[in-house]
Enzyme design. Structure first.
Site, short mmCIF file in Angstrom:
data_model
loop_
_atom_site.label_atom_id
_atom_site.label_comp_id
_atom_site.label_asym_id
_atom_site.label_seq_id
_atom_site.Cartn_x
_atom_site.Cartn_y
_atom_site.Cartn_z
N ASP A 72 0.81 -1.22 0.00
CA ASP A 72 0.00 0.00 0.00
C ASP A 72 0.84 1.27 0.00
O ASP A 72 0.41 2.29 -0.50
CB ASP A 72 -1.00 0.00 1.15
CG ASP A 72 -0.38 -0.30 2.51
OD1 ASP A 72 0.84 -0.42 2.61
OD2 ASP A 72 -1.16 -0.42 3.48
N ASP A 482 3.78 1.37 13.03
CA ASP A 482 3.01 0.13 13.08
C ASP A 482 3.66 -1.01 13.86
O ASP A 482 2.97 -1.74 14.55
CB ASP A 482 2.67 -0.39 11.68
CG ASP A 482 1.68 0.50 10.97
OD1 ASP A 482 0.95 1.24 11.65
OD2 ASP A 482 1.63 0.47 9.73
#
Length: 881
Positions: A72, A482
């Site tokens: 992404d 993340d």
């Protein structure tokens, strides 16, 4: 797997890219002169393996072992079967086009397997200032051409796991279709992706919005056209395929069909409603179109779903959901069929976070299903598989959950699911953190346990927020989005675990005590836990710290030079100082300031906010404003020089305001703008060049009109660009640091391509070892490990057959057939005409008698690709194995 995908390339990133400034000057900048380019750098990743969402995996249908993956925010990759690893394909994307590192669609050509296409663009709202594009390659992604689109694409938007939005006509491969978001409809190319036009006969643009009330434009964007699938049974070679199915972001009208090669379109009659069709996969052998539905676009959410089968010959719809709708708490998305065993189909419960994702498998076209795991007696589970994450042990997240949750998880965000069309035993699937796979899949059907392992080596997808390279201990400590961050003791190996105790969702800042590098501090984001942590063993273990009231996020944190005091500027409250326990509010400095420490004086700390520089000489208790007129907009980074009290470099700004690089030698009382540096976003220091006393400087900057990674060995008087156009990695404005122990080594942050590090062969201007290169007394083994039309990959092993050790080497050969060397690893290439040389990099110049050095490269060829007939070392011939 995390419940949120890091959006670094959103608000914070665009602030740095879109903002700018009329230059503040103490000394006016001179006109920039082009900086020289150094071709002596070799670039690699500090291995983490994965670290982000992989929403798409695509196998070629006509050539075995040819597969691609899209991410992404981190580009696209090609599978290297020989090395069981992934090769990055979009590292050439530069600063101005950083959005093109988000890939929303991939297509590999089964008529001409050398051709591959990527639809790129990261955000459809104003976070990404650029429009999308379709990239096309005729050499499997080694080189690309670009067709710009008049609208944006959303590789990191909601719905990015649906697809594939980009598809090639299997019979007439000059025809491609692209499904687009934001009301832009269906687009088509009839010239192999060179030009695109809207299919005006397709009138439903797909208006579903994840959250229509979102004013940022992120969740309120229209999903658009989400997949295109051809029925290859309805065409012949050279003629456009007659029947095409298209998935639309519309819960009442999710699937359309054309039976005249895209001239006209109709809503597929009798279709289910109330859901979005994430995937549409056709089994032409049996005449079934399978569809995986969810109530939302994903990739995180989805509370209900169904799976349907459409018989293309009769128009019959059959609900083949493996779970009754009333019993679902997830949507379905990952969907694949076994091309070797028609009737075998698999689907994933992509949004099932707790207790785990689920994979379903049917061998009778969806008539009956089995699960990857079941409850034996709740909460205990019986798994058909064994997870082996020994190659990426951090995938356990250091957890020890209570049943029915397990660690490592089978996955989450499992929207990419593919069975190898040539091998029924091989399956790969993407998650929010890695690619998993197995080569024993058919054991599922016999009730025999099979092993799932990471299949992700070479694919590096972390967003890097900060970097530190201490003078002793681990060479690299990273702060990542993340997955928190890692302590690398060996850059070539995957660390055993990310930072734990606490385990931040994202680490925003990390620092060490300059004169006591065992003391390390980090700050980051964490729901319901401490957002600052301390280590006394160089980051090997951690203890969560206390928080002042009001903290909402990590912010920046600085360690005093001797590790006895820390200054923290968290989100949600003001700057504070402490010794690792309770915190005291600092005075004289505004909330939100970026803070750093002096690297000599343990009581001196610095801060910058809104264009004003601040300093404290009492351990951060009180700050005083010093210099003004510094950049007030954009991404501002500054650091103090090790071993030099009060020596500070500051980079940052924005294109519509002050932007550049500044230097202070009086503790921030005054700053002088560095002449010739038009823009700069990061600054870092490394080991001084041989014969120099001042540390080498590194920056991600624009100098001489060129964006790149630059190095100065003379305290900023001159700069050399050390990357090249093939190695740009999109946005590199997060952090940079040199290595204080290895001259020339630099660590570069990326937004989705992990930590890149570069080594140079320019050690003191010699061959990396400080002596003249050896001559002769060598043996060479040359092997082409992979070859395709127009391209190849080769490995060379150079053996020292002399009786003395080498401290540097340069190997030469000729390519009389006209081959050209492309990217090389573990050596530095040069080519003039047919003559090629490969010179050692800094770390592999020493070769003992009888030992070997190996390197590899990709290249291009036309006509033939014969091996070189001879090799020379220092002009003398080597024997050839």
């Amino acid at each position: 797997m995390r419940r949120s995908r890091h959006l670094l390339a959103g608000l914070a990133l665009t602030a740095g890219l879109l903002a700018g400034a009329a230059p503040h000057v103490t000394a006016a900048p001179a006109p920039a002169e082009p900086a020289a380019t150094s071709a002596s750098y070799t670039w690699k990743n500090a291995r983490i393996d994965g670290g982000g969402f992989v929403p798409g995996i695509v196998f070629n249908r006509s050539e075995k072992n040819l597969a691609y993956a899209r991410t992404d925010i981190g580009g696209a990759y090609r599978w290297n079967q020989a090395a069981s690893s992934w090769t990055p394909l979009l590292d050439h994307i530069g600063w101005d086009d950083w959005g093109h590192t988000g890939v929303v669609g991939l297509a590999t050509d089964s008529v001409d397997p050398d051709r591959v296409y990527a639809a790129v663009g990261t955000y459809t709202n104003d976070w990404d200032p650029g429009n999308g594009a379709v990239l096309r390659s005729a050499d499997r992604g080694a080189t690309w051409q670009r067709a710009d689109l008049p609208f944006k694409l959303g590789g990191n938007m909601p719905g990015r796991g649906m697809g594939e939005r980009l598809a090639i006509d299997p019979h007439k491969n000059s025809v491609l279709y692209l499904g687009t978001p934001s009301g832009n409809g269906l687009w088509r190319s009839t010239d192999s992706g060179a030009t695109w036009s809207k299919v005006t006969s397709f009138t439903n643009p797909g208006g579903y919005q994840q959250d229509p009330t979102d004013t940022s434009g992120y969740n309120s964007d229209e999903q658009g056209i989400v997949w295109v699938t051809f029925d290859e049974s309805t065409g012949t070679a050279g003629r456009a395929t007659s029947t095409i199915y298209v998935g639309v972001g519309d819960k009442q009208n999710a699937v359309y069909r054309s039976t005249d090669a895209g001239a006209t379109w109709t809503r597929l009659p009798g279709q289910p409603t109330g859901y979005l069709a994430h995937k549409g996969v056709l089994d032409a052998e049996n005449g079934y179109l399978y569809l995986a539905y969810s109530d939302t676009a994903g990739p995180y959410d989805g509370g209900k779903g169904q799976v349907w089968r459409y018989a293309t010959a009769t128009g019959t719809w059959t609900d083949i959901s493996p779970v009754a709708e009333a019993d679902t708490y997830h949507g379905f998305s990952g969907l694949t069929v076994d091309r070797q065993r028609p009737g075998t189909v698999m689907v994933s419960a992509y949004s099932s976070w707790y207790p785990d994702t689920q994979l379903f498998r049917s061998t009778d076209s969806g008539g009956t299903w089995t699960r990857a795991w079941d409850y034996s007696s709740y909460p205990n589970r019986a798994n058909r598989y064994t997870m082996d994450v020994s190659s990426s042990p951090w995938l356990t997240w250091g957890g020890n959950p209570a049943p029915p949750e397990q660690t490592p998880k089978l996955g989450w965000m499992t929207e990419a699911l593919e069975i190898d069309p040539f091998d029924s035993n091989r399956m790969m699937y993407g998650t929010g953190a890695t690619i998993y796979g197995t080569t024993e899949l058919t054991r599922w059907d016999t009730g025999t346990n099979f092993t799932i392992r990471p299949m992700v080596q070479g694919l590096e997808e972390t967003a890097v927020l900060d970097l530190a390279s201490p003078p002793s201990g681990a060479p690299l400590i990273s702060a990542l989005g993340d997955i928190g961050g890692f302590r690398h003791t060996d850059l070539t190996k995957v660390p055993p675990m990310m930072f734990t105790g606490p385990n931040f969702t994202s680490t925003t800042s990390v620092d060490f005590a300059e004169t006591k590098p065992a003391a390390v501090v980090r700050a980051g984001h964490l729901d319901g836990g401490p957002r600052v942590a301390f280590s006394t063993d160089n980051g090997a273990s951690w203890t969560g710290g206390q928080e002042p009231a009001g903290v909402t996020g990590g912010g920046t944190v600085a360690a005093g030079a001797d590790g006895t005091r820390f200054v923290w500027s968290p989100e949600g409250t003001g700057v504070h100082t402490g010794t690792g326990g309770a915190w005291t509010a600092s005075t004289g400095i505004p909330a939100g300031a970026t803070v750093e420490s002096d690297r000599v004086d343990p009581l001196t700390f610095y801060g910058v906010a809104a264009g004003t520089f601040y300093a404290s000489t009492d351990g951060g208790r009180t700050f005083t404003a010093r210099a003004t007129g510094l950049p007030a907009k954009g991404n501002i980074r500054f650091k103090a020089v090790p071993g030099k009290k009060g020596d500070i470099w500051l980079a940052g700004g924005a294109t519509d305001a002050t932007y550049g690089l500044w230097h202070s030698t009086d503790g921030g009382a005054t700053f002088t703008r560095v002449t010739g540096v038009e823009q700069a976003d990061t600054i870092g220091f490394g080991k001084a060049a041989p014969g120099a006393t001042y540390p080498a400087l590194y920056t991600s900057a624009k100098i001489g009109g060129v964006r790149g990674i630059f190095r100065s060995t003379d305290a900023g008087a001159s700069w050399v660009r050390i990357n090249d156009d093939a190695h740009q990695w999109g946005w590199t404005g997060g952090a940079i640091t040199g290595d204080p122990r290895v001259y020339g080594r630099v660590y570069v942050s990326t937004n989705g391509r992990g930590v890149i590090y570069g080594d140079t062969a320019e050690t003191g201007g010699d061959n990396g070892g400080g002596t003249e290169p050896p001559t002769g007394a060598c043996k060479v083994a040359y092997k082409v490990t992979n070859q395709w039309q127009g391209g190849f990959q080769a490995d060379i092993t150079l053996t020292n057959t002399s009786t003395t050790a080498w401290t540097g080497w340069k190997l030469g050969w000729d390519y009389p057939a006209g081959q050209r060397v492309g990217q090389m690893w573990n050596a530095t290439p040069a080519q003039s005409g047919t003559a090629v040389t490969a010179q050692n990099v800094g770390w592999n110049g020493s070769v003992a008698a009888g030992a070997s050095a190996s390197f590899g490269f990709t290249g291009t060829w036309t006509g033939t690709n014969p091996a070189p007939a001879a090799f020379t070392l220092g002009g003398a011939a080597c024997s050839v194995a």
